[in-house]
Each structure stands twice: as C-alpha cells, then as structure tokens.
Design an enzyme around this catalytic site. Structure first.
Site, PDB file in Angstrom:
ATOM      1  N   ASN A  10       0.855  -1.189   0.000  1.00 37.24           N
ATOM      2  CA  ASN A  10       0.000   0.000   0.000  1.00 37.24           C
ATOM      3  C   ASN A  10       0.891   1.239   0.000  1.00 37.24           C
ATOM      4  O   ASN A  10       1.497   1.582   1.011  1.00 37.24           O
ATOM      5  CB  ASN A  10      -0.901  -0.029   1.247  1.00 37.24           C
ATOM      6  CG  ASN A  10      -1.781   1.200   1.355  1.00 37.24           C
ATOM      7  OD1 ASN A  10      -1.890   2.000   0.428  1.00 37.24           O
ATOM      8  ND2 ASN A  10      -2.419   1.360   2.503  1.00 37.24           N
ATOM      9  N   LYS A  12      -0.048   4.236  -0.231  1.00 38.20           N
ATOM     10  CA  LYS A  12      -0.746   5.366   0.393  1.00 38.20           C
ATOM     11  C   LYS A  12      -0.644   6.619  -0.481  1.00 38.20           C
ATOM     12  O   LYS A  12      -0.603   6.511  -1.706  1.00 38.20           O
ATOM     13  CB  LYS A  12      -0.239   5.586   1.822  1.00 38.20           C
ATOM     14  CG  LYS A  12      -0.341   4.305   2.660  1.00 38.20           C
ATOM     15  CD  LYS A  12      -0.104   4.519   4.134  1.00 38.20           C
ATOM     16  CE  LYS A  12      -0.204   3.199   4.866  1.00 38.20           C
ATOM     17  NZ  LYS A  12      -0.086   3.354   6.331  1.00 38.20           N
ATOM     18  N   HIS A  96      -9.553   0.670   4.992  1.00 33.01           N
ATOM     19  CA  HIS A  96      -8.277   0.918   5.677  1.00 33.01           C
ATOM     20  C   HIS A  96      -8.514   1.813   6.880  1.00 33.01           C
ATOM     21  O   HIS A  96      -9.340   2.721   6.844  1.00 33.01           O
ATOM     22  CB  HIS A  96      -7.269   1.555   4.712  1.00 33.01           C
ATOM     23  CG  HIS A  96      -5.879   1.554   5.269  1.00 33.01           C
ATOM     24  ND1 HIS A  96      -5.439   2.487   6.170  1.00 33.01           N
ATOM     25  CD2 HIS A  96      -4.838   0.700   5.065  1.00 33.01           C
ATOM     26  CE1 HIS A  96      -4.184   2.215   6.503  1.00 33.01           C
ATOM     27  NE2 HIS A  96      -3.808   1.135   5.846  1.00 33.01           N
ATOM     28  N   GLU A  98      -7.008   4.222   8.115  1.00 34.10           N
ATOM     29  CA  GLU A  98      -6.857   5.666   7.897  1.00 34.10           C
ATOM     30  C   GLU A  98      -8.161   6.266   7.373  1.00 34.10           C
ATOM     31  O   GLU A  98      -8.520   7.393   7.719  1.00 34.10           O
ATOM     32  CB  GLU A  98      -5.684   5.929   6.935  1.00 34.10           C
ATOM     33  CG  GLU A  98      -4.348   5.724   7.620  1.00 34.10           C
ATOM     34  CD  GLU A  98      -3.198   5.355   6.694  1.00 34.10           C
ATOM     35  OE1 GLU A  98      -2.113   5.054   7.220  1.00 34.10           O
ATOM     36  OE2 GLU A  98      -3.373   5.337   5.463  1.00 34.10           O
ATOM     37  N   GLU A 166      -5.056  -5.270  10.600  1.00 27.14           N
ATOM     38  CA  GLU A 166      -4.066  -4.221  10.827  1.00 27.14           C
ATOM     39  C   GLU A 166      -4.360  -3.515  12.147  1.00 27.14           C
ATOM     40  O   GLU A 166      -5.225  -2.634  12.204  1.00 27.14           O
ATOM     41  CB  GLU A 166      -4.123  -3.186   9.699  1.00 27.14           C
ATOM     42  CG  GLU A 166      -3.771  -3.741   8.342  1.00 27.14           C
ATOM     43  CD  GLU A 166      -3.360  -2.626   7.387  1.00 27.14           C
ATOM     44  OE1 GLU A 166      -2.204  -2.610   6.965  1.00 27.14           O
ATOM     45  OE2 GLU A 166      -4.198  -1.754   7.100  1.00 27.14           O
ATOM     46  N   GLY A 172       2.526   2.359  10.955  1.00 27.85           N
ATOM     47  CA  GLY A 172       3.402   3.516  10.814  1.00 27.85           C
ATOM     48  C   GLY A 172       4.031   3.990  12.111  1.00 27.85           C
ATOM     49  O   GLY A 172       4.705   5.013  12.151  1.00 27.85           O
ATOM     50  N   SER A 212       3.528  -2.014  10.381  1.00 26.73           N
ATOM     51  CA  SER A 212       4.987  -1.903  10.548  1.00 26.73           C
ATOM     52  C   SER A 212       5.739  -3.190  10.196  1.00 26.73           C
ATOM     53  O   SER A 212       6.732  -3.541  10.820  1.00 26.73           O
ATOM     54  CB  SER A 212       5.337  -1.441  11.967  1.00 26.73           C
ATOM     55  OG  SER A 212       4.819  -0.137  12.204  1.00 26.73           O
TER      56      SER A 212
END
Length: 253
Positions: A10, A12, A96, A98, A166, A172, A212
């Site tokens: 991904n 992003k 996702h 985010e 996730e 991150g 990560s």
C-alpha cells in the site's frame, strides 16, 4: 487446500511520476518466488494506476486504495468500481483504518463498499483492526469481530476477499504486534469465520497482517500458521519490500 501467500504493497498518498517509475523498476528487476508460491499486489495512488499497470511485470498485479460505495454519478472526487474494472485494475483496498478514522467510514459503510466492489467483479483486500485504547481495554476481538460481521452480512461469496488484520496502533508507528499477538487474532478471526460464515470460508480465506511489517520481522511473522501474508505500508516504497515478498518461502519450509 493451501492458502497462497499474499503480499500487498500500500503506497498510500505518496509518490511522483519519477519516484513511481523508480519503484516499479526495482520491482521488475527483483528475483522473487514464483506465482504459485506468492501473489503480489501493489497499490499506488489512483492517479498513477494506469502508469504502474503499464510498466509493471506481468506476475504482479495492481490495486486501487479505495472506491465508491455504489454506481458512479454525481459524487465529486470519488472513483467508482466500474472505472477500476474499465481500466482492468483487478484489486481494491477497502476499509483501511486511515479511512475509517480520518474519514469516519463506519463498519456498515465498509461492508456496503466491499459488497458493491465484489458485485462489479473486483477482488477486495478488506481491512480490519483495533486501536491501542481498544486493545488495552481488552476489546480487540469484539472490535474486529464487529468489523468482520459488517462485511459478512453483505457478502455471500468470499472467494475474492482477502482479510487484512491491521492493528491501528502498529501502523506507521514502528510498534509491531508480536508474532504471537498476530497469530492469536488471526486464529480467532478464522474461528469467527468458521462459526459465523462456514468451515470452507474459514479454511480458504487468506488473513494477512499489516502494521509496521519490514524486512527484519517478516519471516518470523510469516512462520505463524494463520498468517497468510502481509499488507505492507511504508516498507513497500523501499527495496526491502523484495525481502518481504521472499518471506513467502517460509511457508514452504
């Protein structure tokens, strides 16, 4: 039937035309396990999808990072599933964290998106995962079960679904779920599918880990029986993504 290892990259909201070309060149030159061992899908921003698709080696596929919840039309700024199909983009990432957190996408909205994308012939990487607060309060399984249930209520055929666990606290941040923590949730998710969908879906659906993942920790994570691959963020923009793809061979040992 053995579940084929799956590696998603991904990208992003990153990249310029030159940077994207450079990443694709690195991927194209890499020596990786064959397609019968690992399935590799990279997900550039919408604007670079045709470029990447045109340049990328034939054994790797591309994914969009999102798509709209129903047929296109008066939805400024959105990209429809039909457009992705028209461009021969086979995969899409949906739900996702985010987008769930920054854009307030609810479990139900994500479930609707997954169902609509599948109905148009796309394959879906459906993301689920808990926040640090939820993990510390002991509600990890309740959270991911509710997220999975919202998808299961709308989806009848799971053949084209990859479930990506996730943990939000690991994305991150450099914090990684330990292999034992990842395995525990993946196993519980498989049990949930077994009890609430079917034994066949539980056995055949790939549950991949994201958060990560890097060249240093991927082999130990890949060795866990219910970890069927990875959804890689930051590291998918770097040469170490090749090492992560190679971790698929751990399953063959």
């Amino acid at each position: 039937m053995a579940r084929k290892f799956f590696i998603g990259g991904n990208w992003k909201c990153n990249g310029t035309t030159e940077e994207v070309k450079k990443i694709v060149t690195t991927l194209n030159e890499a020596e990786v396990p064959p397609e019968d061992v690992v399935e590799v899908v990279v997900s550039p921003p919408f604007i670079f999808l045709p470029l990447v698709k045109g340049l990328l080696r034939p054994d790797f596929q591309v994914a969009a990072q999102n798509c709209w919840v129903r047929k296109g039309g008066a939805f400024t700024g959105e990209v429809s599933a039909e457009m992705l199909v028209n461009l021969s983009v086979p995969w899409v990432i949906l739900g996702h964290s985010e987008r769930r957190s920054l854009l307030n996408e609810s479990n139900e909205f994500v479930g609707d998106k997954v169902a609509y994308a599948l109905s148009q012939g796309l394959k879906v990487i459906a993301c689920i995962g808990e926040t640090l607060e939820q993990r510390e309060s002991g509600s990890t399984m309740a959270v991911v079960a509710a997220q999975t249930k919202a998808i299961a209520e709308k989806v009848t055929n799971w053949t084209n679904v990859v479930l990506a666990y996730e943990p939000v606290w690991a994305i991150g941040t450099g914090k990684v779920a330990t292999p034992a923590q990842a395995q525990e949730v993946h196993l519980e998710l498989r049990k949930w599918l077994h009890d609430n969908v079917s034994a066949d879906v539980a056995a055949s659906t790939r549950i991949i880990y994201g958060g990560s993942v890097n060249g240093g920790n991927c082999k130990e994570l890949a060795a866990k029986p219910d970890v069927d691959g990875f959804l890689v963020g930051g590291a998918s923009l770097k040469p170490e993504f090749i090492d992560i793809i190679k971790s698929a061979t751990v399953k063959k040992e």
